[in-house]
Design an enzyme around this catalytic site. Structure first.
Site, PDB file in Angstrom:
ATOM      1  N   ASP A 204       0.845  -1.181   0.000  1.00  0.00           N
ATOM      2  CA  ASP A 204       0.000   0.000   0.000  1.00  0.00           C
ATOM      3  C   ASP A 204       0.886   1.238   0.000  1.00  0.00           C
ATOM      4  O   ASP A 204       1.721   1.402   0.896  1.00  0.00           O
ATOM      5  CB  ASP A 204      -0.891  -0.028   1.258  1.00  0.00           C
ATOM      6  CG  ASP A 204      -1.808   1.178   1.320  1.00  0.00           C
ATOM      7  OD1 ASP A 204      -2.138   1.719   0.247  1.00  0.00           O
ATOM      8  OD2 ASP A 204      -2.180   1.585   2.432  1.00  0.00           O
TER       9      ASP A 204
ATOM     10  N   ASP B 299       0.762   5.126   0.273  1.00  0.00           N
ATOM     11  CA  ASP B 299      -0.175   6.123   0.755  1.00  0.00           C
ATOM     12  C   ASP B 299       0.326   7.532   0.422  1.00  0.00           C
ATOM     13  O   ASP B 299       1.334   7.979   0.975  1.00  0.00           O
ATOM     14  CB  ASP B 299      -0.322   5.925   2.273  1.00  0.00           C
ATOM     15  CG  ASP B 299      -1.211   6.971   2.903  1.00  0.00           C
ATOM     16  OD1 ASP B 299      -1.911   7.680   2.155  1.00  0.00           O
ATOM     17  OD2 ASP B 299      -1.189   7.091   4.134  1.00  0.00           O
TER      18      ASP B 299
ATOM     19  N   ASP C 166       3.359   0.822   3.441  1.00  0.00           N
ATOM     20  CA  ASP C 166       2.733   0.632   4.743  1.00  0.00           C
ATOM     21  C   ASP C 166       3.128  -0.745   5.296  1.00  0.00           C
ATOM     22  O   ASP C 166       2.889  -1.765   4.677  1.00  0.00           O
ATOM     23  CB  ASP C 166       1.211   0.725   4.585  1.00  0.00           C
ATOM     24  CG  ASP C 166       0.490   0.692   5.925  1.00  0.00           C
ATOM     25  OD1 ASP C 166      -0.358   1.567   6.123  1.00  0.00           O
ATOM     26  OD2 ASP C 166       0.776  -0.188   6.760  1.00  0.00           O
TER      27      ASP C 166
END
Lengths: 328, 383
Positions: free
Chosen positions: B101, B103, B280
């Site tokens: 992920d 972000d 992440d």
């Protein structure tokens, strides 16, 4: 190339066939004697230098599903093989690594500290599957040389990986040595299961006050988080509660610790704690997860003091005993 | 209920209508492999409730369900289960894609940029660069994955998801995934044990050896260390900097070794910070994570989750390429705060003043409402 190594551990190269082809040559009575000898002399306590003795010991313990003796023997055997393979040629080491770990393992020269160095390369997923059980920071992937899908390790480290994988392969019967089905082992079964039982007897916990200062770092962390009222995941709660129960803590005391959690629900918590104690539901009493499982859950905090510990209760017991001795 | 709460609630009911309208005609763009063996979860508009542990027998059933429900967010498990609708402990985990992920919110912050409607595209460009770095430097080069093993999704919101679909990686357990993410983020790296610490550099080197060599070079050459070290340390480096840089290129620097261990370690830490991949850590190690379904709408932007070609990441404009809602008719909104000019779908809108009432395209209205900048005044267009 030394042939003694091949002669001594043929199952590393030929697997199941190694034992089968020797057994074919032995008269049945002799084989029966060999088997009784192995059991009566508890051959699993010391690894013999005789290849047949080694293979038969593994075969007997595997056939009788003597899990504890098998795993003790597998540890000893793989350590011995590890120390003997040190002296073998690169070709032999590579051969065994391919058979035991992954047949894609190879040797390659790479530039290190200004010199060409010959290293063994192992596919990344294979490397991780074994190295995750090693606690030292040097085995972390980030501290390895990783190129194009392979981890590059030196000879000594490869041998350490072989040892670990070999142990696991014997215990989980990926290396499976079989005795002919018609050989009856019921006498041996009786003797061995008696020995096995002595292992399963419950670990006795010291009576008296629970010493939080003797907790392993993972449990200390969970307990302090619970006390501070920070959230714990389901598995974290499970691990902490079963650990505290094993130390003899009462349901009410454990319940009180959990009462600080942000989503505390008295009824639910009591039900779940009683469940873990085996008072409701299936009646199974849950024991705390092993270090291996705690690692899998991401609860483990690798501490220096954890070295050879495999279970949080083992850590606690050892610590309590040590403190007791020091006091005296 | 405060005035703000009422405004939020009104927005929600309008947006839900818009989503329902969208799904009634576009549910065929919802795509998911192995539907029957995954768990599904939905965040509803009503009461912000999360429904989990759902399962579907076919993609058609899933599409019908989403069209009917018009959820705020829609997720599927990265994991494949034996029994996807059972409680967590009984599902029977089989395998799961390796998920990363990226972000944009978090990464832009490192560059001192706050995520706002005005800076959205800029933040997403930075996130796209980080995604390219993850794929090219780590997944392809170090882990030897093939481009066909990798799928990049725009999350519909503020970032990208990278899915690795490779048999061997899919069967990795939590601990192994943790090692992968530690490798990428440089977590737990033992700097003092590296050959760079001893003065051996390899600018063209693979993995962290090359990364640290180039990182140290960049830290020294750019003077980045000046603001991060004590005066004495800076002086010690300044005296030797030119020589070290020359020597690094030859593969060994004796001058580097004249620096104190403490200084060398500090510089190496800066090199790690510079070269690491920023993903992440929690997402990647979670083997039963829920992730967004391709073709569904993101409740806070109205943009849709889509697959992005790796080669097109660099120039990817989510407000244009992931646009889902119709641009006409327009919808009337009231601005709740001042905002500057916003690039959206190849146009520039604004600036707007607080309290101003304007008609703007529906997708922009939903997008701004996610930032709580506007109140949607349903002008009867959806009746």
């Amino acid at each position: 190339m030394s042939t003694t190594f091949h002669y001594k551990y043929p199952f590393l190269f030929y697997g199941e066939r190694a034992l089968a082809s020797i057994i074919e040559e032995i008269p049945l009575d002799n084989l029966r004697n060999l088997i009784s000898n192995i059991v009566s002399r508890k051959a699993w306590d010391r690894v013999s230098d005789d290849p047949l003795n080694i293979m038969l010991t593994v075969a007997i313990l595997q056939r009788l599903q003597a899990k504890r003796l098998l795993s003790r023997y597998a540890v000893r055997l793989s350590k011995k093989i590890g120390s003997e393979i040190q002296r073998e040629s690169t070709e032999t080491v590579l051969n065994v690594a391919r058979k035991i770990i992954d047949n894609r393992i190879n040797v390659e020269d790479i530039q290190l500290r200004g010199v060409k160095t010959s290293l063994f390369k192992i596919p990344v997923p294979t490397y991780l599957r074994i190295s995750q059980y090693f606690k030292s920071i040097k085995w972390k992937l980030v501290n390895q040389i990783v190129i194009n899908g392979y981890v590059y390790v030196g000879r000594r480290d490869l041998i350490r990986l072989i040892e670990e994988m070999l142990k696991d392969a014997i215990i989980n019967e990926r290396i499976r040595l079989k005795l002919p089905d018609h050989i009856d082992l019921s006498d041996e079964y009786r003797r061995i299961s008696q020995i096995e039982r002595t292992f399963t007897e419950k670990i006795k916990m010291p009576k008296g006050k629970i010493r939080v200062d003797a907790f392993p770092p993972c449990m200390r962390e969970l307990l302090s988080r619970a006390r501070e009222g920070r959230n714990l995941s389901h598995t974290e709660r499970f691990s902490l509660a079963t650990f505290l129960f094993s130390l003899g803590m009462s349901i009410d005391d454990v319940n009180e610790i959990f009462s600080n959690l942000p989503d505390y629900d008295a009824r639910k918590t009591m039900y779940q704690l009683r469940h873990l104690k085996g008072l409701v539901g299936s009646g199974t009493k849950y024991s705390p997860p092993s270090c291996k499982k705690l690692r899998f859950y991401g609860i483990c905090i690798r501490g220096e003091e954890c070295k050879d510990i495999t279970h949080p209760l083992q850590y606690y017991l050892r610590n309590v005993k040590r403190r007791h001795r020091e006091k005296r | 209920m405060s005035k703000e709460d009422i405004e939020k609630r009104d927005n929600i009911s309008v947006i839900k209508k818009i989503f329902k309208w969208y799904y009634s005609t576009h549910s065929s763009s919802i795509i998911c492999e192995n539907v029957e063996r995954r768990e599904f979860g939905f965040m509803l508009f009503d009461g912000n409730v999360m429904v989990r542990h759902k399962s579907f027998k076919s993609i058609l059933e899933l599409r019908r369900f989403i069209a009917e429900l018009a959820p705020k967010h829609a997720y599927h498990s990265i994991a494949i289960y034996e029994k996807p609708d059972a409680p967590m402990e009984e599902k029977g985990w089989v395998c799961a894609e390796l998920l990363f992920d990226i972000d944009a919110d978090h990464i832009a912050k490192k560059y001192g940029i706050a995520m706002r409607p005005e800076t959205y595209l800029q933040c997403m460009t930075i996130a796209a660069e980080e995604t390219i770095k993850l794929i090219e430097e780590f997944l392809l080069t170090d882990f030897g994955l093939a481009p066909r093993d990798i799928a990049v999704l725009f999350s519909g919101g503020r970032g990208f998801h990278v899915h690795v679909k490779n048999k061997e990686f899919e069967y990795m357990d939590r601990a192994m995934r943790q090692e992968i993410v530690d490798y990428i983020t440089g977590n737990g790296i033992n700097l003092k044990a590296t050959m760079i610490f001893e003065g051996y550099f390899l600018m063209e080197g693979h993995g962290w050896i090359g990364r640290l060599s180039r990182g140290v070079y960049e830290v020294l050459e750019s003077g980045y260390f000046r603001s991060k070290l004590r005066k004495q340390q800076v002086n010690a480096i300044d005296k030797r900097c030119r020589r070290i840089l020359e020597e690094i290129l030859t593969g060994f620097s004796g001058t580097w070794n004249e620096l104190s261990d403490k200084t060398k370690k500090k510089i190496l830490e800066m090199a790690v910070e510079l070269m690491r991949g920023d993903v992440d850590r929690v997402v990647t190690s979670d083997i039963s994570r829920l992730t967004r379904i391709v073709g569904t709408l993101h409740g806070k932007t109205g943009l849709k989750v889509i697959k992005v070609d790796i080669s097109k990441l660099e120039s990817f404009d989510p407000t244009k390429e992931a646009l889902a809602l119709p641009t006409s008719p327009q919808i009337t909104v009231k601005f709740l705060s001042d905002i500057g000019s916003v690039s959206f779908n190849d146009d520039i809108y604004g600036p707007y003043r607080e309290g101003q009432i304007k008609s703007i395209p529906i997708p922009l209205a939903v997008f701004l409402s996610g930032f709580e900048c506007v109140k949607l005044l349903n002008g009867g267009i959806l009746e």
